[in-house]
Design a protein around this motif. Structure first.
Motif, PDB file in Angstrom:
ATOM      1  N   PHE A  54     -30.807  24.344 -19.261  1.00 52.80           N
ATOM      2  CA  PHE A  54     -30.153  23.114 -18.476  1.00 52.80           C
ATOM      3  C   PHE A  54     -30.808  21.807 -18.537  1.00 52.80           C
ATOM      4  CE2 PHE A  54     -33.123  22.908 -15.210  1.00 52.80           C
ATOM      5  CZ  PHE A  54     -33.917  24.285 -15.251  1.00 52.80           C
ATOM      6  N   ASN A  55     -29.959  21.023 -18.343  1.00 58.15           N
ATOM      7  CA  ASN A  55     -30.394  19.374 -18.313  1.00 58.15           C
ATOM      8  C   ASN A  55     -31.062  19.189 -19.519  1.00 58.15           C
ATOM      9  OD1 ASN A  55     -29.295  19.183 -15.345  1.00 58.15           O
ATOM     10  ND2 ASN A  55     -31.411  19.478 -14.851  1.00 58.15           N
ATOM     11  N   SER A  56     -30.266  19.623 -20.582  1.00 54.30           N
ATOM     12  CA  SER A  56     -30.800  19.414 -21.712  1.00 54.30           C
ATOM     13  C   SER A  56     -30.410  18.147 -22.858  1.00 54.30           C
ATOM     14  CB  SER A  56     -30.746  20.680 -22.721  1.00 54.30           C
ATOM     15  OG  SER A  56     -29.469  21.036 -22.904  1.00 54.30           O
ATOM     16  N   PHE A  57     -29.623  17.342 -22.153  1.00 50.35           N
ATOM     17  CA  PHE A  57     -28.855  16.306 -22.837  1.00 50.35           C
ATOM     18  C   PHE A  57     -29.793  15.335 -23.773  1.00 50.35           C
ATOM     19  CE2 PHE A  57     -27.170  11.804 -23.062  1.00 50.35           C
ATOM     20  CZ  PHE A  57     -26.234  12.035 -23.937  1.00 50.35           C
ATOM     21  N   SER A  58     -30.651  15.077 -22.899  1.00 49.72           N
ATOM     22  CA  SER A  58     -31.823  14.096 -23.650  1.00 49.72           C
ATOM     23  C   SER A  58     -32.308  14.739 -24.554  1.00 49.72           C
ATOM     24  CB  SER A  58     -32.778  13.402 -22.585  1.00 49.72           C
ATOM     25  OG  SER A  58     -33.543  14.555 -22.135  1.00 49.72           O
ATOM     26  N   LEU A  59     -32.910  16.051 -24.554  1.00 51.69           N
ATOM     27  CA  LEU A  59     -33.417  16.666 -25.376  1.00 51.69           C
ATOM     28  C   LEU A  59     -32.461  16.903 -26.758  1.00 51.69           C
ATOM     29  CD1 LEU A  59     -35.863  18.361 -26.729  1.00 51.69           C
ATOM     30  CD2 LEU A  59     -34.933  20.375 -25.327  1.00 51.69           C
ATOM     31  N   ASN A  60     -31.467  17.270 -26.535  1.00 46.91           N
ATOM     32  CA  ASN A  60     -30.415  17.408 -27.637  1.00 46.91           C
ATOM     33  C   ASN A  60     -30.032  16.139 -28.368  1.00 46.91           C
ATOM     34  OD1 ASN A  60     -29.842  20.265 -27.195  1.00 46.91           O
ATOM     35  ND2 ASN A  60     -28.401  19.655 -25.576  1.00 46.91           N
ATOM     36  N   ARG A  61     -30.076  15.273 -27.656  1.00 43.58           N
ATOM     37  CA  ARG A  61     -29.915  13.671 -28.401  1.00 43.58           C
ATOM     38  C   ARG A  61     -31.146  13.496 -29.203  1.00 43.58           C
ATOM     39  NH1 ARG A  61     -29.595   9.007 -24.258  1.00 43.58           N
ATOM     40  NH2 ARG A  61     -31.660   9.757 -23.897  1.00 43.58           N
ATOM     41  N   HIS A  62     -32.320  13.839 -28.816  1.00 41.63           N
ATOM     42  CA  HIS A  62     -33.569  13.553 -29.596  1.00 41.63           C
ATOM     43  C   HIS A  62     -33.595  14.219 -30.757  1.00 41.63           C
ATOM     44  CE1 HIS A  62     -37.631  12.854 -30.439  1.00 41.63           C
ATOM     45  NE2 HIS A  62     -37.999  13.995 -30.314  1.00 41.63           N
ATOM     46  N   LEU A  63     -33.279  15.469 -30.518  1.00 43.16           N
ATOM     47  CA  LEU A  63     -33.301  16.326 -31.829  1.00 43.16           C
ATOM     48  C   LEU A  63     -32.283  16.133 -32.702  1.00 43.16           C
ATOM     49  CD1 LEU A  63     -33.446  19.794 -30.021  1.00 43.16           C
ATOM     50  CD2 LEU A  63     -35.240  18.869 -31.398  1.00 43.16           C
ATOM     51  N   SER A  64     -30.927  15.655 -32.368  1.00 39.74           N
ATOM     52  CA  SER A  64     -30.043  15.195 -33.374  1.00 39.74           C
ATOM     53  C   SER A  64     -30.285  13.973 -34.187  1.00 39.74           C
ATOM     54  CB  SER A  64     -28.466  14.940 -32.766  1.00 39.74           C
ATOM     55  OG  SER A  64     -28.554  14.256 -31.692  1.00 39.74           O
TER      56      SER A  64
END
Length: 310
Positions: A18-28
């Motif tokens: 949960f609350n993973s938006f910034s992590l997903n953005r960093h990974l992509s």
């Protein structure tokens, strides 16, 4: 991600929580393999050369932190023969081993008599399928269930993880930040990231994240400071202080211990974050912090006003 890249693994699926938006953005943004970036030439020789069924990345560990990790015992060949998840008391003492087998000197081995799992596993494909489909199909956790049971039936190896090995670099998003500026500071057993401003402060056994600002008289101990996503100019900081507001960073003469400071936190002057009463759990989101397992956590974008005592 760097472990995978250095091991020649390019097809990666990541299940975030949960609350993973910034992590997903960093990974992509960082790990797009079609953008022409070269992530080096690696291979899983940590694993192949020993003919292991399972490889568990590990680090030597001292007495003070050993009970927080899954611990392993190895035989003279380096094969894992026992695995215990976060043992305590006599069970902890029973997991002491001769860590010179990992390449430590006798002096280092005396200080680090345990082998701790990093939670990074490499499996032979057929071994993984066998464990998950048939032997332990009802289990939910590798560290506490599958690995401890597998060591008695499978060849499990523990290569020592080298954090500063030049052959296995860290791959992350380039931020193009300037070097950290340090003025009359005391820094002991700490990691300081890029682009920080530190003036006449003390940092001990802590990590200071990118773009962090620590003003004069600040004391940081046993603390993880995540840093900031952006800078405030000197004129912006001066304007905020003149209005009685708190800029991003840690203000003058503030003392912080045993704390996690999330991104863009604004901590004022003469603040004390120490949890002197030893509170284990507290929900104070409106005041900008939580306490979990005795550790104070300031929220992302939170403001802790001048003179606050936590």
């Amino acid at each position: 991600m760097s472990n995978c890249i250095n091991s020649g693994i390019r097809k990666i699926f990541i299940m975030t929580q949960f609350n993973s938006f910034s992590l997903n953005r960093h990974l992509s943004r960082t790990y797009s393999f079609g953008n022409g970036m070269n992530f080096g030439d690696g291979f899983v020789e940590r694993h192949v050369d020993t003919n292991a069924d399972i490889t568990v990345s590990c680090v030597p560990m001292d007495d003070s932190r050993a009970s927080d990790y899954g611990l392993m015992k190895i035989d003279k060949t380096g094969r894992i023969v026992q695995f215990a998840e976060k043992p305590k008391g006599s069970d902890l003492k029973a997991m002491r081993v001769d860590t010179t087998l990992l390449g430590l000197s006798p002096q280092e081995a005396e200080k680090h008599p345990y082998i701790a799992s990093m939670g990074v596993y490499v499996f032979r494909t057929e071994t993984l399928l066998q464990l998950l489909r048939w032997q332990y199909s009802s289990c939910n956790d590798f560290g506490s269930e599958i690995i401890p049971s597998a060591v008695s039936e499978h060849h499990v190896q523990p290569p020592k993880f080298e954090f500063y090995d030049p052959k296995t670099p860290f791959f992350t998003s380039p931020r193009f930040l300037p070097p950290t500026k340090v003025e009359k500071c005391k820094i002991v057993d700490a990691i300081i990231s890029h682009g920080c401003f530190m003036r006449n402060c003390s940092v001990q056994h802590s990590i200071v994240g990118v773009r962090s600002r620590l003003e004069s008289g600040v004391e940081l101990q046993d603390t993880m400071m995540m840093g900031a996503d952006y800078y405030q100019t000197e004129s912006e900081i001066a304007s905020l202080l003149a209005e009685g507001k708190v800029p991003i960073g840690v203000g003058e003469n503030t003392k912080i211990r045993n704390c996690i400071i999330d991104k863009n936190a604004k901590i004022g002057r003469n603040v004390i974050i120490a949890n002197a009463d030893g509170v284990q759990e507290a929900d104070r989101a409106k005041e900008g912090f939580y306490i979990r397992s005795g550790i104070t956590i300031t929220l992302k974008n939170a403001t802790i006003k001048d003179g606050t005592v936590i």
